[in-house]
Design an enzyme around this catalytic site. Sequence first.
Site, PDB file in Angstrom:
ATOM      1  N   LYS A 260       0.818  -1.226   0.000  1.00 41.37           N
ATOM      2  CA  LYS A 260       0.000   0.000   0.000  1.00 41.37           C
ATOM      3  C   LYS A 260       0.847   1.271   0.000  1.00 41.37           C
ATOM      4  CE  LYS A 260      -4.099  -2.047   0.312  1.00 41.37           C
ATOM      5  NZ  LYS A 260      -5.113  -1.932  -0.751  1.00 41.37           N
TER       6      LYS A 260
ATOM      7  N   SER B 183       1.816  -9.615  -0.771  1.00 41.30           N
ATOM      8  CA  SER B 183       1.427  -8.198  -0.663  1.00 41.30           C
ATOM      9  C   SER B 183       1.619  -7.589   0.717  1.00 41.30           C
ATOM     10  CB  SER B 183      -0.020  -8.023  -1.118  1.00 41.30           C
ATOM     11  OG  SER B 183      -0.887  -8.809  -0.336  1.00 41.30           O
TER      12      SER B 183
ATOM     13  N   GLU C  67      -9.868   5.801   2.945  1.00 41.00           N
ATOM     14  CA  GLU C  67     -10.706   4.731   3.453  1.00 41.00           C
ATOM     15  C   GLU C  67      -9.781   3.561   3.740  1.00 41.00           C
ATOM     16  OE1 GLU C  67     -10.076   5.108   0.289  1.00 41.00           O
ATOM     17  OE2 GLU C  67      -9.506   3.063  -0.223  1.00 41.00           O
TER      18      GLU C  67
HETATM   19  C1  LIG Z   1      -1.666  -6.933   2.533  1.00 42.06           C
HETATM   20  C2  LIG Z   1      -2.812  -6.609   1.659  1.00 42.06           C
HETATM   21  N1  LIG Z   1      -2.937  -7.256   0.491  1.00 42.06           N
HETATM   22  C3  LIG Z   1      -3.982  -7.003  -0.333  1.00 42.06           C
HETATM   23  C4  LIG Z   1      -4.959  -6.098  -0.007  1.00 42.06           C
HETATM   24  C5  LIG Z   1      -6.108  -5.906  -0.952  1.00 42.06           C
HETATM   25  O1  LIG Z   1      -6.055  -4.719  -1.682  1.00 42.06           O
HETATM   26  P1  LIG Z   1      -5.681  -4.701  -3.213  1.00 42.06           P
HETATM   27  O2  LIG Z   1      -6.545  -5.684  -3.901  1.00 42.06           O
HETATM   28  O3  LIG Z   1      -5.938  -3.307  -3.643  1.00 42.06           O
HETATM   29  O4  LIG Z   1      -4.255  -5.049  -3.351  1.00 42.06           O
HETATM   30  C6  LIG Z   1      -4.863  -5.390   1.190  1.00 42.06           C
HETATM   31  C7  LIG Z   1      -5.893  -4.400   1.557  1.00 42.06           C
HETATM   32  O5  LIG Z   1      -6.037  -3.950   2.632  1.00 42.06           O
HETATM   33  C8  LIG Z   1      -3.762  -5.657   2.051  1.00 42.06           C
HETATM   34  O6  LIG Z   1      -3.632  -5.018   3.218  1.00 42.06           O
END
Ligand SMILES: Cc1ncc(COP(=O)(O)O)c(C=O)c1O
Lengths: 275, 406
Positions: free
Chosen positions: B99, B388, B121
């Site tokens: 993020k 992620s 948000e």
């Molecule tokens: C670690 C992590 N991965 C994925 C996501 C999902 O978001 P996005 O689909 O935009 O990557 C989030 C959202 O809070 C997150 O904290």
Amino acid sequence: MSRLNATFARLRSEGRQGLVSYIVAGDPSPSGTVELLHQLVVAGADVLEVGVPFSDPMAEGAVIQKGHERALANGMSLQGVLDIVAAFRQADQQTPIIMMGYANPIERFGYEAFAAAGAEAGVDGLITVDLPPEEVDAIDAALKAVELDNIFLISPTTPASRIQTIVERARGFIYCIAVKGVTGSGQLDATEVARNVALIRSKTALPVAVGFGIKDADSARAVAAVADAVVVGSALIDAMVRVAEQEPVASEHQRHAAATALLKSIREGMDSSPS
Amino acid sequence: MTIDITPELFASVPDAHGRFGPFGGKFVAETLMSALSDLEALYARLKDDAAFQREFDADLAHYVGRPSPLYEASRLSDAIGGGRIYLKREDLNHTGAHKINNTIGQALLAKHMGKRRVIAETGAGQHGVATATVAARLGLECHVFMGEEDIRRQSLNVYRMKLLGAEVVPVTSGSRTLKDAMNEALRDWVTNVDDTFYIIGTVAGPHPYPMLVRDFQSVIGREARVQSLAQAGKLPAGLVACVGGGSNAIGLFHPFLQDAEVAMYGVEAGGKGLETGAHAAPLSMGSPGVLHGNRTYLMQDDDGQILDTHSVSAGLDYPGVGPEHAWLKDIGRVNYVAANDEEALAAFHRLTRVEGIMPALETAHAMAYAERLAADMSPDEHIIVNLSGRGDKDILTVAAIEGIEV
Ligand SMILES: Cc1ncc(COP(=O)(O)O)c(C=O)c1O
């Protein structure tokens, strides 16, 4: 002549400003909405704005949001709103009705199907909050085909060049938003409203209605001094909610009475000269 | 849809109206239209501005800690006995998730616009933390909107945001999760549009957000592409990422879209199972509609009302998805699949125990699918999973599910 054009022509010839009332269809109850609409006309509404409830009403303040939530909990749907309009029309052929809502339920229904059903039910116009001119072509064509008016919002943040684009597409009337904010919010600044209305008038002969932030006779009178019509929504819904809060067993009739009494006082405020 | 998939195709979206085929656009109230135009104009100017890019790259290097490693998960791969699994370690970024790549970029835009206040948000709280972090660094006032339900299940991140000086505003409308937090952030923005920059946390919202968030997150895929060639000697056979709004997925996928030999899998939250209806998988199970400023796939009922979602992970608990994903689904470039709560929890434990890497529950959905995918591949092939985020924020949730008091 369309009901909207006839209404604004009559108001103009009488030298009066119009009063537009907003309620959410299905709130407080689906079975009472038709009666409430008739009562609002008796209390002084010249145009009825009927909110189509949506799960995510992102331009509404807390009061109207909760109205949407109650209406959905009561089972209200887009078809339900159309049925309410049709039922209202059996006894009232004159008062224009505008539906106000969000794109998704209408898109789901189908733009052409909605336009046809709206015309059939006796709807006169539509405001779709999240369909700015950039996204409006498809629904505009469908509405035009059945002579429904597509009504656009102009906000204090709308630049002059954009106002021109909007008024060229607009029909029925222009809805001028009085404050930066959601419905029911803020303190409106009469000078700024006057400036914005004047800017709009320099570009179109369509009637201009002003809404958002009009709560009582005083704010209505201030706006009526520059506009062709005044829109009241959150204050009416709030009046009904307050009755229910003070008196949990309040009948639907008592709630309606609270809204119509407020609308009546606003009408009287607009018709009297400033104190 | 019959469309020729050419490299030029992917560079052609979004068009001037912010559309990805029939998806995307600018479905917002009139009050926001001029703010969106201003943002669009500013970004058009800065996007190819060398000084802006240098500033962004320097922040990513020295503040975020990029490039993030591409790590071969050998023990996990051996245990599965199929294709090799590589992890793109976004969990090692400052604040612990992908993020921050986006909030660094949008904070630079806010600075260029002279805004003194930022709002966001958040679902899992990772985007909220990443926003509060850049706000602290730039001395901006920060309000983060968060559903009451998410405040409860992500309490550690709530406290982190408060420590960083942000105000966390509880949202009590609707389902009290990410969707409602986004409604509330949009309402705040309409009200305070003059001095406030809205930092959207994923590739959703009105144009130009899906485009600029994609551009800021694409650093993930650009790095992964170079690292894959250097470390494995070739491009991966597949890419896997979880999809909430879709920002970590598009960030990994986008720089590979024109590589036809690279298969892509976006993993949605299957919740209690797709067949139960209690999930957050609009691409797998939903239909096109309009929400939060764009046209995309949504979970909705026959009357066009948005449905409540369910996922064990707050960050995937959203009924919509970025419009570019909707388009990539329809043209057939990316496969969208699902992993349910139970599979994600099992993958969470497996990665923690086998590799010593504790993934976020969002990320665990990608891991669950990656394990299935790798099992059917040969050892001379490899896939890249977007790791992620890290799982520290989720340990209370995992403990509660297992009936353990921490
Ligand atoms: C670690 C992590 N991965 C994925 C996501 C999902 O978001 P996005 O689909 O935009 O990557 C989030 C959202 O809070 C997150 O904290």
